[in-house]
Write an enzyme that holds these catalytic residues in place. Structure first.
Site, PDB file in Angstrom:
ATOM      1  N   LYS A 278      -7.723  14.158   4.672  1.00 24.36           N
ATOM      2  CA  LYS A 278      -6.902  12.941   4.627  1.00 24.36           C
ATOM      3  C   LYS A 278      -5.904  13.051   5.769  1.00 24.36           C
ATOM      4  O   LYS A 278      -5.802  14.100   6.402  1.00 24.36           O
ATOM      5  CB  LYS A 278      -6.177  12.823   3.286  1.00 24.36           C
ATOM      6  CG  LYS A 278      -5.472  14.118   2.851  1.00 24.36           C
ATOM      7  CD  LYS A 278      -4.785  13.995   1.501  1.00 24.36           C
ATOM      8  CE  LYS A 278      -5.711  14.101   0.311  1.00 24.36           C
ATOM      9  NZ  LYS A 278      -5.912  12.862  -0.403  1.00 24.36           N
ATOM     10  N   ARG A 279      -5.154  11.988   6.023  1.00 18.58           N
ATOM     11  CA  ARG A 279      -4.115  12.094   7.044  1.00 18.58           C
ATOM     12  C   ARG A 279      -3.145  13.203   6.683  1.00 18.58           C
ATOM     13  O   ARG A 279      -2.889  13.465   5.505  1.00 18.58           O
ATOM     14  CB  ARG A 279      -3.362  10.761   7.161  1.00 18.58           C
ATOM     15  CG  ARG A 279      -4.121   9.725   7.957  1.00 18.58           C
ATOM     16  CD  ARG A 279      -4.463  10.207   9.343  1.00 18.58           C
ATOM     17  NE  ARG A 279      -3.279  10.275  10.180  1.00 18.58           N
ATOM     18  CZ  ARG A 279      -2.956   9.371  11.093  1.00 18.58           C
ATOM     19  NH1 ARG A 279      -3.738   8.337  11.317  1.00 18.58           N
ATOM     20  NH2 ARG A 279      -1.866   9.515  11.809  1.00 18.58           N
TER      21      ARG A 279
ATOM     22  N   THR B  51      -8.151   6.913  -1.866  1.00 17.65           N
ATOM     23  CA  THR B  51      -9.523   6.437  -2.013  1.00 17.65           C
ATOM     24  C   THR B  51     -10.496   7.580  -1.740  1.00 17.65           C
ATOM     25  O   THR B  51     -11.625   7.569  -2.222  1.00 17.65           O
ATOM     26  CB  THR B  51      -9.823   5.263  -1.057  1.00 17.65           C
ATOM     27  OG1 THR B  51      -9.301   5.578   0.236  1.00 17.65           O
ATOM     28  CG2 THR B  51      -9.189   3.978  -1.554  1.00 17.65           C
TER      29      THR B  51
ATOM     30  N   HIS C 240       0.798  -1.234   0.000  1.00 22.30           N
ATOM     31  CA  HIS C 240       0.000   0.000   0.000  1.00 22.30           C
ATOM     32  C   HIS C 240       0.823   1.274   0.000  1.00 22.30           C
ATOM     33  O   HIS C 240       0.256   2.360   0.143  1.00 22.30           O
ATOM     34  CB  HIS C 240      -0.918   0.052   1.220  1.00 22.30           C
ATOM     35  CG  HIS C 240      -1.983  -0.982   1.236  1.00 22.30           C
ATOM     36  ND1 HIS C 240      -3.254  -0.762   0.733  1.00 22.30           N
ATOM     37  CD2 HIS C 240      -1.980  -2.247   1.691  1.00 22.30           C
ATOM     38  CE1 HIS C 240      -3.979  -1.854   0.893  1.00 22.30           C
ATOM     39  NE2 HIS C 240      -3.233  -2.774   1.472  1.00 22.30           N
TER      40      HIS C 240
ATOM     41  N   LYS D 203       1.550  14.398   1.110  1.00 24.50           N
ATOM     42  CA  LYS D 203       0.202  14.763   0.650  1.00 24.50           C
ATOM     43  C   LYS D 203       0.070  16.276   0.432  1.00 24.50           C
ATOM     44  O   LYS D 203      -0.888  16.742  -0.156  1.00 24.50           O
ATOM     45  CB  LYS D 203      -0.839  14.270   1.650  1.00 24.50           C
ATOM     46  CG  LYS D 203      -0.887  12.744   1.763  1.00 24.50           C
ATOM     47  CD  LYS D 203      -1.899  12.299   2.821  1.00 24.50           C
ATOM     48  CE  LYS D 203      -1.843  10.806   3.105  1.00 24.50           C
ATOM     49  NZ  LYS D 203      -2.566   9.997   2.103  1.00 24.50           N
TER      50      LYS D 203
ATOM     51  N   LYS E 270     -14.219   8.936  -3.440  1.00 28.95           N
ATOM     52  CA  LYS E 270     -15.436   9.311  -2.698  1.00 28.95           C
ATOM     53  C   LYS E 270     -15.915  10.692  -3.140  1.00 28.95           C
ATOM     54  O   LYS E 270     -17.116  10.937  -3.283  1.00 28.95           O
ATOM     55  CB  LYS E 270     -15.164   9.260  -1.186  1.00 28.95           C
ATOM     56  CG  LYS E 270     -14.850   7.836  -0.705  1.00 28.95           C
ATOM     57  CD  LYS E 270     -14.165   7.775   0.660  1.00 28.95           C
ATOM     58  CE  LYS E 270     -13.507   6.409   0.847  1.00 28.95           C
ATOM     59  NZ  LYS E 270     -12.564   6.359   1.998  1.00 28.95           N
TER      60      LYS E 270
HETATM   61  C1  26W Z   1       4.222   0.700  10.044  1.00 29.10           C
HETATM   62  C2  26W Z   1       3.511   2.005   9.943  1.00 29.10           C
HETATM   63  C3  26W Z   1       2.568   2.051   8.796  1.00 29.10           C
HETATM   64  C4  26W Z   1       1.208   2.237   9.044  1.00 29.10           C
HETATM   65  C5  26W Z   1       0.313   2.276   7.989  1.00 29.10           C
HETATM   66  C6  26W Z   1       3.018   1.906   7.514  1.00 29.10           C
HETATM   67  C7  26W Z   1       2.128   1.936   6.472  1.00 29.10           C
HETATM   68  C8  26W Z   1       0.790   2.113   6.707  1.00 29.10           C
HETATM   69  C9  26W Z   1      -0.207   2.108   5.572  1.00 29.10           C
HETATM   70  C10 26W Z   1       0.216   1.134   4.493  1.00 29.10           C
HETATM   71  C11 26W Z   1      -0.405   3.466   5.013  1.00 29.10           C
HETATM   72  C12 26W Z   1      -1.634   3.554   4.194  1.00 29.10           C
HETATM   73  O1  26W Z   1      -2.723   3.658   4.722  1.00 29.10           O
HETATM   74  N1  26W Z   1      -1.478   3.543   2.866  1.00 29.10           N
HETATM   75  C13 26W Z   1      -2.577   3.936   2.027  1.00 29.10           C
HETATM   76  O2  26W Z   1      -3.283   2.796   1.579  1.00 29.10           O
HETATM   77  C14 26W Z   1      -4.436   3.185   0.834  1.00 29.10           C
HETATM   78  C15 26W Z   1      -5.216   1.934   0.506  1.00 29.10           C
HETATM   79  O3  26W Z   1      -4.543   1.156  -0.402  1.00 29.10           O
HETATM   80  C16 26W Z   1      -4.030   3.954  -0.412  1.00 29.10           C
HETATM   81  O4  26W Z   1      -5.182   4.389  -1.062  1.00 29.10           O
HETATM   82  C17 26W Z   1      -3.171   5.168  -0.037  1.00 29.10           C
HETATM   83  O5  26W Z   1      -2.688   5.793  -1.189  1.00 29.10           O
HETATM   84  C18 26W Z   1      -2.028   4.729   0.851  1.00 29.10           C
HETATM   85  O6  26W Z   1      -1.328   5.863   1.338  1.00 29.10           O
END
Ligand code: 26W
Length: 817
Positions: free
Chosen positions: A544-545, A652, A356, A550, A656
């Site tokens: 968004k976060r 995503t 992701h 971003k 929306k």
């Molecule tokens: C280990 C810390 C950590 C926590 C969360 C690393 C990575 C994450 C996630 C993978 C971050 C995340 O939410 N990624 C998002 O995933 C969405 C669903 O696929 C995508 O639409 C976003 O672009 C992506 O940033």
């Protein structure tokens, strides 16, 4: 409509629940209590479908996907469940008759915020689609006591407040203590010689009981109810003083504490790996419990564990659940007696991995010391996976030590979870076309070269049931009125709206609905922020976060730039704009938190400056989360998707907004590329560098923001305002760190890593195009409608069908009541 739904029975059930739960009559009950009573009444309806669904699965011996995820960002359940049992009209009427407003009752429910952002919300959308499409599925996760923190804004700063979401109980959950599993940590591994095999036994460990709580995931109008299974941790023995001698006493206390701490809180980091020991414990905890349970369930009906992959598939939601690869190996070898080769065959046919993010700081790498101390047996297995994989690399690339360095599962004192996920899975997928291409040709190039057959793309999607049918009832009804209701379960059908895009009457109806939704959001903002916004202004939204990539910073810098222009020329001709932000920053992410402060500081100055005639307003919506997101998307005119190209895997939120008739202002990044492809470039506002250009600058290190600072006086003026106290009269140094992040004069290599100055002019120019386009009401209405009409691809129903066809190979199940 729900055929079998009986309003009178439902009403009685609500009244009975109020009495039974709270010892009150219905007229004495608070809205919160009525919420509980209604939720239990709805659960009564769901329960029969839930039982029937699982009977059917057993009867058909159906293959099941286990979606393993540290995060499920579910939001509220009641409204969604009511919609999916197709009893919304009836329940609304029942409540009306009793003098309650369904919206108010729904607002009593706390969000289930067991996730950070995109990855967690995607998991929630996927569960909705799996049930609606009738595929057997479990979501497996953690029952965090505290979910994503609540955000308060105090003096412009983010303050994190614990999210005690379970304090009044959760009416929809069912505790299933009969399925509890023991999970072991620490100790050492004893090797026992058994006949002609080594047998490995973990000794001197601490353990906890994993106790599952099940939540129903209701399909839309099809009687299918899948399960989100979230695990709670309990101490093994309730601890009794007399029963223990000194040594055991210590251990008992430690076990009790382990259980208490394990599921206490969700880590609020998004896209940033922190390497915390407790997080690895959380990962192993829910994975061990879920995998053990899945194997046990399989063995209740099947005797050949070598065929596990025919009935079970584990989808790893990013690398967080990757320890599943080694845990399954452990179970197959140590408990089921398979040889290494047999076990590896089964494991690599059962596990599949989704990536992701390409952000380097998100990569999970655990120090060997920590990993092996916590999971001694699992570590042995990881070492053996690594040893054999290195052999493979050597066979394929003899003498190439670089390959080993780049690809090994264990290297440099660390266990690399992404590498283990790729090696242990039969499928590796990215989440948008561009993202998958970047994985194949940049980030995971070496793996792609060695095992191209594993790689595939699954462009993300969202559920239209929550983000249109529930979140935007006015537009949903209008769409149904125009083209019927098939879009609810077949979103591409919404394309039929396109023929109305040029019809003046439809344009007016459509824009009137947008206006009503803007009024609803304006009211929310007034109530929650005390700020008055003009529903006739352009609602320009970035929610968004908060993350540097971003580029919320670019957005607010552009607001500062516009404000300068208005100060120069108060009569400047522009359509009034309301810039709306919503974002949580990870609690330890300093520059992100400072950006929130900057947005609020700019809001204070701009919103109170009478001289600009209300042409710009800036609003920061506190505590952005699933429940207020539904209101925000419905009201947006412009969707800001402005990440540095190549950094946003998919996004995503962009989908929306599109579904709700907002136009995208974005870079060619993530799924924006496919959104523009669907709607047509002329109905979006695209700007900035391409991902190739960004990647090339990164490789050549040939970008220096100082050049832009020196040559562009408007940009220079904005940047100087970060350090001259205009937005921080009390402390002109307050935003110095933001200034430095853009212009670090000592080290230009580490300045403006997200190319904000580089893209700024192109961004400002795109904003100008928006201003111009919005003046043409007919064009805008048409463009907004065409966005809705061409959003069909972005349903998570389509995404799930692709996962099923290419990866999971499930069969649809029909449930009759
Ligand atoms: C280990 C810390 C950590 C926590 C969360 C690393 C990575 C994450 C996630 C993978 C971050 C995340 O939410 N990624 C998002 O995933 C969405 C669903 O696929 C995508 O639409 C976003 O672009 C992506 O940033």
């Amino acid at each position: 409509m729900n055929q079998g739904f009986d309003k009178e029975t439902f009403k009685k059930s609500v009244i009975y629940n109020v009495k039974n739960l709270f010892r009150k009559t219905i007229d004495e009950a608070s809205p919160e209590q009525v919420f509980q009573a209604v939720a239990y009444a709805v659960k009564d309806v769901i329960i029969d479908e839930w039982i029937a669904t699982h009977k059917e699965y057993e009867k058909q011996d159906a293959k099941t996907v286990y979606y393993l995820s540290m995060e499920f960002l579910m939001g509220r359940a009641l409204g969604n469940n009511i919609i999916n049992i197709c009893a919304q009209k009836e329940i609304k009427e029942v409540l009306d008759e009793m003098g309650f407003d369904l919206n108010v009752i729904e607002d009593q429910e706390p969000d289930a915020a067991l996730g950070n952002g995109g990855l967690g919300r995607l998991a929630a959308c996927f569960l909705d689609s799996l049930s609606t499409l009738g595929y057997p599925a479990y979501g497996c996760g953690i029952r965090y006591r505290y979910g994503m923190f609540k955000q308060k804004i105090e003096n412009g700063y983010q303050v994190e407040v614990p999210d005690n979401w379970l304090k009044d109980g959760n009416p929809f959950e069912v505790r299933r203590s009969e399925y509890a599993m023991e999970v072991k940590f620490g100790g050492y591994v004893d090797t026992e010689w058994e006949g002609h095999n080594n047998h490995f036994v973990q000794k001197g460990y601490q353990s906890v009981m994993a106790v599952p709580y099940d939540l129903p995931i209701v399909g839309y109008g099809n009687n299918v109810v899948n399960t989100l299974r979230i695990w709670d941790a309990q101490p093994i023995n309730t601890f009794s003083l007399e029963a223990f001698d000194k040594g055991d006493y210590q251990k008992a206390v430690e076990q009790e504490n382990l259980a208490k701490n394990l599921v206490e809180v969700l880590y609020p980091n998004d896209n940033h790996y922190a390497g915390k020991e407790l997080r690895l414990k959380q990962q192993y905890f829910f994975i061990s419990a879920s995998v053990q349970r899945a194997v046990k369930k399989y063995l209740e009906k099947h005797d050949d564990i070598r065929k596990l992959h025919e009935k079970v598939v584990f989808q790893l939601n990013d690398t967080h659940p990757t320890v599943a690869v080694a845990e399954l190996m452990r179970i197959l070898i140590d408990e089921q007696g398979l040889s290494w080769d047999e076990a590896w065959e089964v494991t690599t046919k059962t596990c599949a991995y989704t990536n992701h993010t390409i952000m380097a700081e998100a990569l999970e790498k655990w120090p060997i010391e920590l990993f092996s101390r916590l999971l001694p047996r699992i570590y042995q297995i990881v070492e053996e996976i690594n040893r054999r994989f290195i052999n493979e690399i050597q066979k394929r690339y003899p003498g190439d030590n670089e390959k080993i360095k780049k690809m090994a599962v264990v290297y440099d004192g660390q266990v690399k979870m992404a590498h283990m996920a790729i090696v242990g899975s039969f499928s590796v997928n990215g989440v948008a076309r561009l993202h998958t291409e970047i994985l194949k040709h940049q980030e995971l190039k070496d793996f792609y070269e060695m095992m191209p057959e594993k790689f595939n793309n699954k462009t993300n999607g969202i559920t239209q049931r929550r983000f249109l049918l529930h979140g935007n009832p006015l537009l949903a009804d209008w769409v149904t009125d125009k083209i019927g209701n098939e879009w609810i379960t077949n979103l591409p059908h919404i394309e039929r709206l396109a023929v109305f895009a040029d019809d003046p009457k439809c344009q007016q109806e459509f824009m009137n609905i947008k206006y009503q939704n803007k009024l609803r959001l304006a009211k929310y903002i007034k109530e929650h922020n005390g700020v008055e916004v003009d529903p006739r202004s352009i609602f320009d939204v970035q929610v968004k976060r908060l993350h540097e990539y971003k580029r919320q910073l670019m957005n607010i810098l552009h607001v500062m730039y516009l404000y300068n222009q208005l100060k120069n020329d108060p009569n400047m001709d522009m359509v009034p704009r309301t810039f709306i932000f919503g974002a949580k920053a990870a609690a330890g992410y300093r520059i992100a938190k400072k950006t929130i402060k900057l947005i609020n500081a700019v809001a204070d100055v701009v919103n109170s400056d009478k001289s600009i005639n209300g042409k710009i307003k800036v609003v920061f919506i506190e505590d952005y989360r699933v429940s207020n997101a539904e209101i925000i998307f419905a009201a947006a005119d412009v969707s800001e998707q402005i990440s540095t190209a190549s950094k946003e895997a998919s996004g995503t939120g962009n989908m929306k907004f599109m579904l709700n008739g907002a136009l995208t202002l974005g870079t060619m990044d993530g799924a924006n590329v496919e959104i523009v492809e669907e709607v047509g470039e002329e109905y979006a506002f695209i700007f900035g560098m391409s991902s190739d250009e960004v990647i090339s600058h990164e490789k050549n290190r040939d970008y220096n923001p100082m050049t832009i600072f020196n040559e562009d006086q408007d940009i220079r003026r904005v940047l100087m305002q970060l350090i001259n106290g205009l937005y921080s009269p009390e402390d002109s140094e307050l935003f110095r760190d933001i200034y430095n992040s853009l212009l670090n004069t000592k080290n230009s290599d580490r300045a403006d890593t997200y190319f904000i100055l580089k893209d700024f002019r192109s961004y400002a120019e795109a904003h100008k195009r928006i201003d111009k386009a919005y003046r043409d009401e007919k064009w805008w209405a048409k463009a907004a409608m065409l966005n809705v009409a061409h959003s069909g691809k972005f349903t998570s129903d389509r995404t799930i069908e692709e996962y099923v066809k290419d990866i999971w190979k499930l069969e649809k199940v029909k449930v009759e009541l």
